[in-house]
Design an enzyme around this catalytic site. Structure first.
Site, PDB file in Angstrom:
ATOM      1  N   ALA A   1     -54.951-122.262 -54.066  1.00 60.53           N
ATOM      2  CA  ALA A   1     -56.311-122.091 -53.809  1.00 60.53           C
ATOM      3  C   ALA A   1     -56.900-121.971 -54.568  1.00 60.53           C
ATOM      4  O   ALA A   1     -57.822-120.637 -54.614  1.00 60.53           O
ATOM      5  CB  ALA A   1     -56.644-122.109 -52.431  1.00 60.53           C
TER       6      ALA A   1
ATOM      7  N   ASP B   1     -57.594-117.595 -56.995  1.00 62.63           N
ATOM      8  CA  ASP B   1     -57.212-117.805 -55.467  1.00 62.63           C
ATOM      9  C   ASP B   1     -57.938-117.351 -54.421  1.00 62.63           C
ATOM     10  O   ASP B   1     -57.917-115.918 -53.891  1.00 62.63           O
ATOM     11  CB  ASP B   1     -55.726-116.868 -56.287  1.00 62.63           C
ATOM     12  CG  ASP B   1     -54.350-117.623 -54.730  1.00 62.63           C
ATOM     13  OD1 ASP B   1     -55.038-118.543 -53.808  1.00 62.63           O
ATOM     14  OD2 ASP B   1     -53.358-118.043 -54.774  1.00 62.63           O
ATOM     15  N   HIS B   2     -58.319-118.307 -53.984  1.00 60.55           N
ATOM     16  CA  HIS B   2     -59.454-118.303 -52.699  1.00 60.55           C
ATOM     17  C   HIS B   2     -58.821-117.525 -51.875  1.00 60.55           C
ATOM     18  O   HIS B   2     -58.558-117.181 -50.330  1.00 60.55           O
ATOM     19  CB  HIS B   2     -59.900-119.523 -52.520  1.00 60.55           C
ATOM     20  CG  HIS B   2     -61.434-118.948 -52.232  1.00 60.55           C
ATOM     21  ND1 HIS B   2     -61.204-118.330 -51.121  1.00 60.55           N
ATOM     22  CD2 HIS B   2     -62.553-120.218 -51.878  1.00 60.55           C
ATOM     23  CE1 HIS B   2     -62.637-118.213 -50.982  1.00 60.55           C
ATOM     24  NE2 HIS B   2     -63.526-119.403 -51.372  1.00 60.55           N
ATOM     25  N   ARG B   3     -56.908-117.728 -51.063  1.00 61.70           N
ATOM     26  CA  ARG B   3     -56.553-117.030 -50.680  1.00 61.70           C
ATOM     27  C   ARG B   3     -55.982-116.001 -50.742  1.00 61.70           C
ATOM     28  O   ARG B   3     -55.924-114.911 -49.489  1.00 61.70           O
ATOM     29  CB  ARG B   3     -54.436-117.214 -50.601  1.00 61.70           C
ATOM     30  CG  ARG B   3     -54.624-118.775 -50.660  1.00 61.70           C
ATOM     31  CD  ARG B   3     -53.386-119.467 -50.804  1.00 61.70           C
ATOM     32  NE  ARG B   3     -53.137-119.002 -52.600  1.00 61.70           N
ATOM     33  CZ  ARG B   3     -51.097-118.787 -52.457  1.00 61.70           C
ATOM     34  NH1 ARG B   3     -50.697-118.916 -52.005  1.00 61.70           N
ATOM     35  NH2 ARG B   3     -51.346-118.329 -53.490  1.00 61.70           N
ATOM     36  N   ALA B   4     -56.528-115.264 -52.102  1.00 61.56           N
ATOM     37  CA  ALA B   4     -55.995-113.473 -51.923  1.00 61.56           C
ATOM     38  C   ALA B   4     -58.069-112.980 -52.391  1.00 61.56           C
ATOM     39  O   ALA B   4     -57.675-111.498 -51.940  1.00 61.56           O
ATOM     40  CB  ALA B   4     -55.510-113.561 -53.072  1.00 61.56           C
TER      41      ALA B   4
END
Length: 226
Positions: free
Chosen positions: A29, A201-204
């Site tokens: 993301a 990475d917007h997930r992390a």
């Protein structure tokens, strides 16, 4: 439409690069924050070191600033593997290197957090030499925790770098340009600024800590001392 003058198959190394770029965009993301830092101290430190007999580039000093900034936002230094975010205490700094034939590699400088600017420069130059001779190891090619990509020698000021998956972040470095700023006497002065683009990475990593990291990088640049 006339026939193509030249057809370049996406195979071999070029094909591998293409596949990794697409995979990165499809699996992470990705979001990019853009900013800029006053480069006056950066250029002054480069000149000071040169006068003392130590040759370094702007890129070398920027790598040092990035490594130092990651101390304040350690959640940006690592990798997303499967459903796990694996953070690293060591900064294994990947450096994007352009090669002939429209090829790109990003081998890692392992343990960059332990290095001064001269050691970072030597490691970067060693990677560049071995990349051109096709002598990089698989571990060097795949083991990084954070990437920098430098387009400072072009006319590009900001861009949107694609994450070097499965890493959490990549910093894009643009050219240095003069910007008008308010001077201490309330007048206007021109100061050199370097464009920076942080894709994460917007997930992390959420937007606020990513913004904190970009701010920390700018602050390290604006107070750089090797």
């Amino acid at each position: 439409m006339s026939g193509a003058a030249k057809i370049v198959p996406l195979k071999g190394v070029r094909g591998m690069i293409a596949d990794r770029m697409v995979e990165s965009l499809q699996t992470a993301a990705q979001l990019t924050h853009h900013g800029s830092a006053d480069a006056s101290a950066l250029l002054a430190e480069k000149a000071r070191l040169a006068e003392a007999g130590t040759k370094v580039s702007v890129e070398d000093l920027l790598m040092l600033a990035v490594v130092r900034a990651l101390r304040s936002v350690p959640d940006a230094n690592g990798r997303v593997e499967g459903r796990e975010v694996k953070l690293s205490e060591a900064v294994d700094l990947s450096v994007a290197i352009a090669l002939p034939g429209n090829l790109l590699v990003a081998p890692a400088i392992f343990g960059a957090e332990k290095m001064g600017v001269s050691a970072l420069r030597a490691a970067r130059q060693d990677l560049a030499r071995r990349a051109k001779a096709n002598k990089l190891s698989v571990t060097e090619m795949t083991g990084g925790t954070f990437t920098v990509s430098n387009l400072g020698l072009t006319r590009v000021e900001h861009f949107t770098p694609i994450i070097n998956a499965p890493q959490i972040c990549i910093l894009g470095i643009g050219r240095v340009t003069d910007r008008a700023v308010r001077a201490p006497d309330s007048g206007i002065a021109l100061r050199p600024h370097v464009g920076l683009s942080l894709t994460f990475d917007h997930r992390a990593l959420d937007g606020a800590p990513a913004g904190d990291l970009l701010t920390a990088i700018c602050e390290e640049i604006e107070a750089i001392r090797a």
